[in-house]
Design a protein around this motif. Structure first.
Motif, PDB file in Angstrom:
ATOM      1  N   GLN A   1     -28.936 -45.942 -14.044  1.00 18.10           N
ATOM      2  CA  GLN A   1     -29.649 -46.539 -12.921  1.00 18.10           C
ATOM      3  C   GLN A   1     -28.684 -47.008 -11.833  1.00 18.10           C
ATOM      4  O   GLN A   1     -28.987 -46.921 -10.639  1.00 18.10           O
ATOM      5  N   GLU A   2     -27.519 -47.499 -12.232  1.00 15.39           N
ATOM      6  CA  GLU A   2     -26.546 -47.977 -11.252  1.00 15.39           C
ATOM      7  C   GLU A   2     -25.942 -46.835 -10.440  1.00 15.39           C
ATOM      8  O   GLU A   2     -25.680 -46.991  -9.242  1.00 15.39           O
TER       9      GLU A   2
ATOM     10  N   GLY B   1     -27.470 -44.029  -9.831  1.00 17.61           N
ATOM     11  CA  GLY B   1     -28.524 -43.310  -9.131  1.00 17.61           C
ATOM     12  C   GLY B   1     -29.177 -42.185  -9.900  1.00 17.61           C
ATOM     13  O   GLY B   1     -30.014 -41.463  -9.344  1.00 17.61           O
TER      14      GLY B   1
END
Length: 385
Positions: A236-237, A239
């Motif tokens: 998630q960090e 992308g």
């Protein structure tokens, strides 16, 4: 010497018997799943899959309509056929035969076909095996015929409707394609990466090689559940998030330790003379890897491909974590667990067909590549570098 030979013979028999027992234990539920997938829910509830080739008894309830009432010899008569004209005509298959009937739900099999049942007040009813019946009464039935209970022998029948409903109505076809989309790259990517790493650990000299080998062995015992949440946060960090790319990378990371371990053990057992002769002739490490080591390592590559393919295809946990929870991205394991088991928990025909669709491809992959499995696993286990 004869005693040793005798012991070896007994051991061989024990191994062969054990293999046969394991195969039978694995084959019985698989065959049962296949047979059940072609049966209707009623048939499954009435008998086991081993009785699929035999008729099944099923009880029915019907009320004889009085609109066809006639008079004969001073009595009011109702005639017809329960199998073709009754309320259950759609559920009764061609070739069904009545084996018993009754006038109450407590004893639906009280009378045999052809016998006359006493309805009280002088009224009688006879039901034959072919479904024809005759009810007579000294007074009019007054628009409501007698209720009849009967037991019919349902002939064995197999259908493809379960597969049609699963593939087209329940979205299993889309889930099948999603599973292929996840499984094929998640099998190929770790093989490509692990093959280069295994060659480096087997034949290239560099500082820290022993520590890397020990780290690979150590990673084999680390439960993947420990890495699910941190890895998802990392995705998630950067992308990636919950996507097909994310699950490809996740399965690649989880499969690399075993892949490197298997391939390195295989490659280190290849004849050293071939590698050294190629180096003397001026071949680079990349040329040796591509033209010598990689073709010779095909059994090991195939054995890991089987393991990885089966693991990814049957995976539920990683798919639920790294794929979005929508119908267009669900794989088959998630589809069966979330949708079919929830909405179709009692429809065993649908569940059996969905389950067999999910295991059909792994079975084909295993039987197509099984000759490489043992060779790839055992090669390199005797000597190592």
């Amino acid at each position: 010497m004869s005693a040793i030979a005798g012991q070896k013979s007994r051991l061989t028999w024990a191994v062969q018997i054990s293999v046969v027992v394991m195969v039978v234990l694995w084959l019985i539920p698989t065959v049962g799943l296949l047979v059940s997938s072609f049966r209707t829910t009623d048939q499954i509830s009435q008998s086991g899959w081993w009785d699929a080739a035999f008729p099944v008894e099923k009880a029915f309830r019907d009320r004889i309509p009085a609109d066809g009432e006639t008079q004969a010899n001073g009595a009011y008569v109702l005639e017809g056929n329960l199998l073709t004209d009754g309320q259950n005509a759609q559920d009764l298959k061609s070739g069904a035969k009545i084996v018993a009937f009754g006038t109450s739900g407590i004893k639906p099999d009280k009378y045999k076909p052809g016998e006359t049942a006493d309805l009280g007040d002088g009224a009688t009813m006879t039901v034959n095996a072919d479904g024809t019946f005759k009810a007579s009464s000294p007074v009019s039935f007054e628009g409501s015929g007698p209720r009849v209970y009967f037991v019919a022998d349902m002939p064995p029948a197999f259908t493809l409707s379960n597969y049609r409903e699963v593939l087209y109505s329940d979205g299993m076809g889309q889930a099948f394609m999603n599973t292929l989309t996840v499984t094929i790259p998640a099998t190929i990517i770790p093989i490509l990466v692990a093959a280069f790493a295994a060659y480096a650990l087997a034949w290239m000299e560099f500082p820290g090689r022993g520590l890397l080998i020990a780290a690979v062995v150590g990673l084999l015992v680390v439960p993947l559940q420990l890495a699910l949440v941190p890895l998802l946060r990392l995705h998630q960090e950067v992308g990636i998030g919950q996507s097909f790319l994310g699950i490809w990378l996740a399965h690649t990371g989880f499969g690399l330790p075993l892949a490197i371990y298997l391939l390195r053990n295989y490659m280190v057992g290849l004849p050293r003379d071939i590698i050294e002769s190629a180096k003397v002739d001026g071949a680079t490490d990349f040329q040796i890897f591509m033209k010598i080591v990689l073709p010779l390592s095909f059994p090991a590559l195939a054995s890991f491909a089987i393991f990885q393919f089966l693991w990814v295809w049957n995976d539920l946990l990683v798919a639920k974590v790294f794929l979005p929870a929508n119908d267009w991205s669900k794989v088959m394991t998630v589809k069966i667990a979330d949708d079919l088991l929830g909405s179709r928990g009692g429809d065993w025909g649908i569940l059996a067909s969905a389950a067999f669709i999910s295991i059909a491809v792994p079975l084909l992959v295993f039987f197509a590549m099984q000759k490489y499995l043992v060779r790839g696993l055992l090669a390199g286990s005797v000597k190592g570098g």
